[in-house]
Motif scaffolding. Structure first.
Motif, PDB file in Angstrom:
ATOM      1  N   ILE A  17      14.102  14.379 -44.380  1.00 48.94           N
ATOM      2  CA  ILE A  17      14.185  14.907 -43.004  1.00 48.94           C
ATOM      3  C   ILE A  17      13.221  14.139 -42.095  1.00 48.94           C
ATOM      4  N   LEU A  18      11.981  14.007 -42.581  1.00 43.88           N
ATOM      5  CA  LEU A  18      10.935  13.424 -41.716  1.00 43.88           C
ATOM      6  C   LEU A  18      11.234  11.974 -41.346  1.00 43.88           C
ATOM      7  N   TYR A  19      11.849  11.230 -42.258  1.00 44.31           N
ATOM      8  CA  TYR A  19      12.079   9.801 -41.994  1.00 44.31           C
ATOM      9  C   TYR A  19      13.504   9.512 -41.530  1.00 44.31           C
ATOM     10  N   ASP A  20      14.265  10.560 -41.246  1.00 40.76           N
ATOM     11  CA  ASP A  20      15.640  10.331 -40.781  1.00 40.76           C
ATOM     12  C   ASP A  20      15.628   9.993 -39.284  1.00 40.76           C
ATOM     13  N   ASP A  21      16.451   9.025 -38.904  1.00 35.52           N
ATOM     14  CA  ASP A  21      16.454   8.603 -37.501  1.00 35.52           C
ATOM     15  C   ASP A  21      17.268   9.517 -36.594  1.00 35.52           C
ATOM     16  N   VAL A  22      18.209  10.264 -37.187  1.00 35.10           N
ATOM     17  CA  VAL A  22      19.107  11.079 -36.358  1.00 35.10           C
ATOM     18  C   VAL A  22      18.467  12.430 -36.019  1.00 35.10           C
ATOM     19  N   ILE A  23      17.733  12.992 -36.966  1.00 36.61           N
ATOM     20  CA  ILE A  23      17.131  14.321 -36.744  1.00 36.61           C
ATOM     21  C   ILE A  23      16.079  14.221 -35.634  1.00 36.61           C
ATOM     22  N   GLN A  24      16.227  15.099 -34.641  1.00 39.48           N
ATOM     23  CA  GLN A  24      15.387  15.010 -33.447  1.00 39.48           C
ATOM     24  C   GLN A  24      14.155  15.903 -33.505  1.00 39.48           C
ATOM     25  N   SER A  25      14.278  17.015 -34.218  1.00 32.79           N
ATOM     26  CA  SER A  25      13.124  17.922 -34.229  1.00 32.79           C
ATOM     27  C   SER A  25      12.975  18.570 -35.597  1.00 32.79           C
ATOM     28  N   VAL A  26      11.749  18.947 -35.896  1.00 23.27           N
ATOM     29  CA  VAL A  26      11.450  19.599 -37.177  1.00 23.27           C
ATOM     30  C   VAL A  26      10.581  20.826 -36.906  1.00 23.27           C
ATOM     31  N   GLY A  27      11.043  21.956 -37.408  1.00 19.81           N
ATOM     32  CA  GLY A  27      10.227  23.167 -37.371  1.00 19.81           C
ATOM     33  C   GLY A  27       9.743  23.414 -38.794  1.00 19.81           C
TER      34      GLY A  27
ATOM     35  N   VAL B  94      20.748  16.887 -33.537  1.00 12.87           N
ATOM     36  CA  VAL B  94      20.580  17.428 -34.893  1.00 12.87           C
ATOM     37  C   VAL B  94      19.112  17.840 -35.061  1.00 12.87           C
ATOM     38  N   THR B  95      18.901  19.095 -35.448  1.00 11.49           N
ATOM     39  CA  THR B  95      17.542  19.611 -35.629  1.00 11.49           C
ATOM     40  C   THR B  95      17.390  20.099 -37.076  1.00 11.49           C
ATOM     41  N   ALA B  96      16.153  20.278 -37.504  1.00  9.23           N
ATOM     42  CA  ALA B  96      15.937  20.703 -38.898  1.00  9.23           C
ATOM     43  C   ALA B  96      14.767  21.673 -38.989  1.00  9.23           C
ATOM     44  N   GLY B  97      14.767  22.463 -40.051  1.00  4.74           N
ATOM     45  CA  GLY B  97      13.674  23.409 -40.277  1.00  4.74           C
ATOM     46  C   GLY B  97      13.359  23.533 -41.761  1.00  4.74           C
ATOM     47  N   ILE B  98      12.064  23.721 -42.035  1.00  2.00           N
ATOM     48  CA  ILE B  98      11.578  23.828 -43.421  1.00  2.00           C
ATOM     49  C   ILE B  98      10.822  25.156 -43.496  1.00  2.00           C
ATOM     50  N   THR B  99      11.242  26.034 -44.410  1.00  2.02           N
ATOM     51  CA  THR B  99      10.720  27.405 -44.340  1.00  2.02           C
ATOM     52  C   THR B  99      10.027  27.838 -45.634  1.00  2.02           C
ATOM     53  N   PRO B 100       9.162  28.862 -45.528  1.00  2.72           N
ATOM     54  CA  PRO B 100       8.363  29.306 -46.684  1.00  2.72           C
ATOM     55  C   PRO B 100       9.083  30.387 -47.476  1.00  2.72           C
ATOM     56  N   PHE B 101       8.498  30.738 -48.623  1.00  6.97           N
ATOM     57  CA  PHE B 101       9.148  31.729 -49.492  1.00  6.97           C
ATOM     58  C   PHE B 101       8.976  33.145 -48.977  1.00  6.97           C
ATOM     59  N   ASN B 102       7.954  33.391 -48.138  1.00  8.21           N
ATOM     60  CA  ASN B 102       7.578  34.802 -47.943  1.00  8.21           C
ATOM     61  C   ASN B 102       8.453  35.568 -46.965  1.00  8.21           C
ATOM     62  N   PHE B 103       9.196  34.871 -46.098  1.00 12.68           N
ATOM     63  CA  PHE B 103      10.190  35.536 -45.249  1.00 12.68           C
ATOM     64  C   PHE B 103      11.479  34.717 -45.293  1.00 12.68           C
TER      65      PHE B 103
ATOM     66  N   ALA C 247      22.934  21.218 -33.746  1.00 10.53           N
ATOM     67  CA  ALA C 247      23.233  21.463 -35.162  1.00 10.53           C
ATOM     68  C   ALA C 247      21.885  21.653 -35.854  1.00 10.53           C
ATOM     69  N   PHE C 248      21.879  22.437 -36.936  1.00  9.64           N
ATOM     70  CA  PHE C 248      20.606  22.762 -37.589  1.00  9.64           C
ATOM     71  C   PHE C 248      20.726  22.609 -39.097  1.00  9.64           C
ATOM     72  N   ILE C 249      19.792  21.866 -39.673  1.00  8.96           N
ATOM     73  CA  ILE C 249      19.742  21.707 -41.136  1.00  8.96           C
ATOM     74  C   ILE C 249      18.524  22.472 -41.653  1.00  8.96           C
ATOM     75  N   LEU C 250      18.790  23.434 -42.524  1.00  7.24           N
ATOM     76  CA  LEU C 250      17.711  24.265 -43.066  1.00  7.24           C
ATOM     77  C   LEU C 250      17.357  23.800 -44.472  1.00  7.24           C
TER      78      LEU C 250
ATOM     79  N   ILE D 102      12.349  33.896 -41.105  1.00  6.16           N
ATOM     80  CA  ILE D 102      11.896  32.624 -40.529  1.00  6.16           C
ATOM     81  C   ILE D 102      13.044  31.630 -40.345  1.00  6.16           C
ATOM     82  N   PRO D 103      13.973  31.504 -41.314  1.00  5.20           N
ATOM     83  CA  PRO D 103      15.138  30.670 -40.988  1.00  5.20           C
ATOM     84  C   PRO D 103      15.836  31.130 -39.704  1.00  5.20           C
ATOM     85  N   MET D 104      15.974  32.447 -39.541  1.00 12.13           N
ATOM     86  CA  MET D 104      16.664  32.933 -38.325  1.00 12.13           C
ATOM     87  C   MET D 104      15.858  32.644 -37.067  1.00 12.13           C
ATOM     88  N   TRP D 105      14.528  32.701 -37.146  1.00 10.35           N
ATOM     89  CA  TRP D 105      13.683  32.360 -35.990  1.00 10.35           C
ATOM     90  C   TRP D 105      13.942  30.923 -35.537  1.00 10.35           C
ATOM     91  N   MET D 106      14.348  30.099 -36.505  1.00  9.48           N
ATOM     92  CA  MET D 106      14.604  28.693 -36.144  1.00  9.48           C
ATOM     93  C   MET D 106      16.061  28.479 -35.760  1.00  9.48           C
TER      94      MET D 106
END
Ligand code: NAD
Length: 499
Positions: A212-222, A142-151, A169-172, A155-159
């Motif tokens: 997201i940051l403190y979750d034990d299952v999520i393996q990566s954060v973009g 399980v991976t996750a991404g946090i994105t900005p307003f300007n794209f 799996a990806f959580i945006l 940027i979600p698609m880049w992740m």
């Protein structure tokens, strides 16, 4: 009032935290929707769905996973106008620019169709007697991404495109300022055949980010956004043992050498400085002409071009140069910094402070500004303004210009305009900045190269998209195998005595 949702396990789900943020139409200043801000419990539900769905998706062969992205690319093209309309109405950027935002994300999805090729491992035949070594690239989970307003599309698609192509799996967690397009993208992925739970959109603010940051299952954060938040997310995520990559703010310098084609340089600066109202991490915000004569010529060419800019809502046509900034707070911050430039002694040669658009007086429009004689100690030089404000810093020599770009704390992008190959080559080789343009003002690499800044513009060791993304979203497993001789020595017709 429209109430937006989360997208969890293939369903639009209403927010249950009771907390919402306003989503504006920046052209009119009106609130057009409410977006729910997720609680930890809502994030936990998404993580549980992702963890349940991911093993089966990870086991699908890469070619079939790639076919989902092929279909997704078709659907993006089918819905391009609809997506761009939603994007412009929440972000404020022009319609052609919104399409560019989608297109640059689409190209990364297209690149990720190469997943079967990119995920091929390595093999050493005969590393020792009867011994072979091979490596495979396996999904993280399980991976996750946090994105900005300007794209909000790109940027979600880049992740998620590489994350999904690699079998994750990806959580945006998109920006709360323009969350509609990310929700639409998740729907399109499922229409393209992605199983439920593999892409989820959880809207929110710091509470969702911390979940997201403190979750034990999520393996990566973009992460992509401003530098202070990038530093927080990088530090916190790494301390929790996650794989983290964070891309932050910028202050991009463009060096204009005396031999540059001045018309070309001025056109480039106007597009790169004021396009998207300066709300691009690769915008040029500092022009560094080398020599007084170059500076005077450049300034004379810039002023009429800036004064001609058409600033209007995206609905006013495809010839609009830029639209409003994203929020009233962003506008206020830009004007506060402009005032600091005046107070600290820079020359405001184009003053957009009184800009107002008839019929859109409540919109978040900011007129274009050009400062001359900016110096290193001024706030407008040190800070990322993220608005339609260009600063000219006059340099006496090429070395001084190079030094300015190198000494700045940010290192996202930079450019040099010159006709001299030797100067361009020296600049590209020496400058300590991640992306360099030679007579190209916004050198955003294409999907099959990688994107990333240096210094305070990026944290982590891999870039976005291109081959780096396939590394970021997989783990390497290396197998050393030895097969002692057996059946090939001859058939065995009797049960062997086991002693
Ligand atoms: P931001 O840092 O305010 O927000 C980015 C994300 O972080 C959003 O999803 C937001 O909800 C979340 N966030 C905000 N405050 C938070 C907090 N205190 N704790 C946890 N999460 C928080 O950035 P923004 O205003 O949306 O985007 C503009 C910035 O992004 C600019 O600095 C720009 O240069 C940068 N940017 C960088 C790149 C790059 O590739 N380097 C690309 C695009 C934008």
């Amino acid at each position: 009032m429209k109430e937006l949702t989360h997208y969890i396990n293939g369903e639009h789900v209403k927010g249950t935290s009771g907390r919402f943020a306003d989503v504006y139409n920046p052209a009119t200043g009106e609130v057009q929707a409410k977006v729910p801000l997720a609680s930890k419990a809502e994030m936990d539900a998404a993580v549980a769905a992702a963890a349940a769905a991911q093993p089966a998706w990870g086991a699908v062969n890469p070619q079939r996973r790639a076919r989902v992205l092929m279909k997704f690319v078709d659907l993006l093209q089918r819905d391009m106008d609809k997506l761009a309309e939603a994007l412009s109405s929440e972000h404020g950027k022009t319609f052609p620019d919104a399409k560019g935002d989608i297109q640059r994300g689409l190209e990364v999805a297209e690149y990720c169709i190469a997943a079967p090729q990119m995920l091929k491992g390595e093999y050493t035949d005969g590393a020792g007697p009867g011994i072979d070594i091979y490596s495979m690239r396996q999904p993280l989970g399980v991976t996750a991404g946090i994105t900005p307003f300007n794209f909000p599309a790109m940027i979600p698609m880049w992740m998620f495109a590489p994350a999904i192509a690699c079998g994750n799996a990806f959580i945006l967690k998109p920006s709360e300022r323009d969350p509609s397009v990310p929700l639409m993208l998740a729907e399109l992925l499922e229409e393209a055949g992605l199983p439920k739970g593999i892409i989820q959109v959880v809207n929110g603010d710091k509470e969702a980010v911390d979940a997201i940051l403190y979750d034990d299952v999520i393996q990566s954060v973009g992460f992509v956004g401003s530098t202070p938040i990038a530093e927080y997310i990088y530090g916190t995520g790494c301390a929790q043992g996650k794989r983290v990559q964070c891309f932050g703010g910028a202050k991009n310098h463009m060096i204009i050498m005396p031999d540059a084609d001045m018309d070309q340089a001025a056109d480039a600066l106007v597009g790169a400085g004021y396009g998207a109202a300066g709300e691009r991490c690769m915008a040029i915000s500092v022009a560094v002409p080398v020599g007084e004569e170059t500076a005077d010529k450049l300034r004379d060419k810039l002023i009429p071009r800036i004064e001609k800019l058409k600033i209007a809502p995206y609905t006013a046509g495809d010839d609009v140069d830029y639209g409003p900034v994203v929020t009233a707070a962003a506008k206020e911050n830009i004007l506060r910094l402009v005032q600091s430039g005046v107070d600290q002694g820079a020359d405001l040669v184009v003053d957009g402070r009184d800009f107002s658009l008839q019929g859109y007086e409540e919109g978040f429009f900011v007129g274009p500004h050009l400062f001359d004689n900016v110096t290193k100690d001024m706030d407008i030089y040190k800070t990322e303004i993220f608005g339609p404000v260009l600063s000219m810093v006059r340099a006496k020599s090429y070395e001084e210009a190079l030094g300015l770009a190198m000494d700045h704390e940010y290192g996202n992008g930079t450019a040099i305009f010159t006709r001299d190959g030797d100067a361009a080559r020296d600049f590209a080789s020496r400058v300590n900045i991640g992306m360099v343009g030679v007579n190209v003002p916004i050198p955003v690499p294409l999907a099959y190269h990688t994107f990333g800044g240096w210094k305070k513009s990026a944290f982590g060791d891999l870039n976005q998209h291109g081959p780096d993304a396939f590394k970021f979203y997989t783990r390497t497993k290396t197998v050393t195998s030895r097969w002692p001789s057996g059946i090939k020595e001859g058939g065995e017709f009797h049960f062997k005595q086991m002693d």
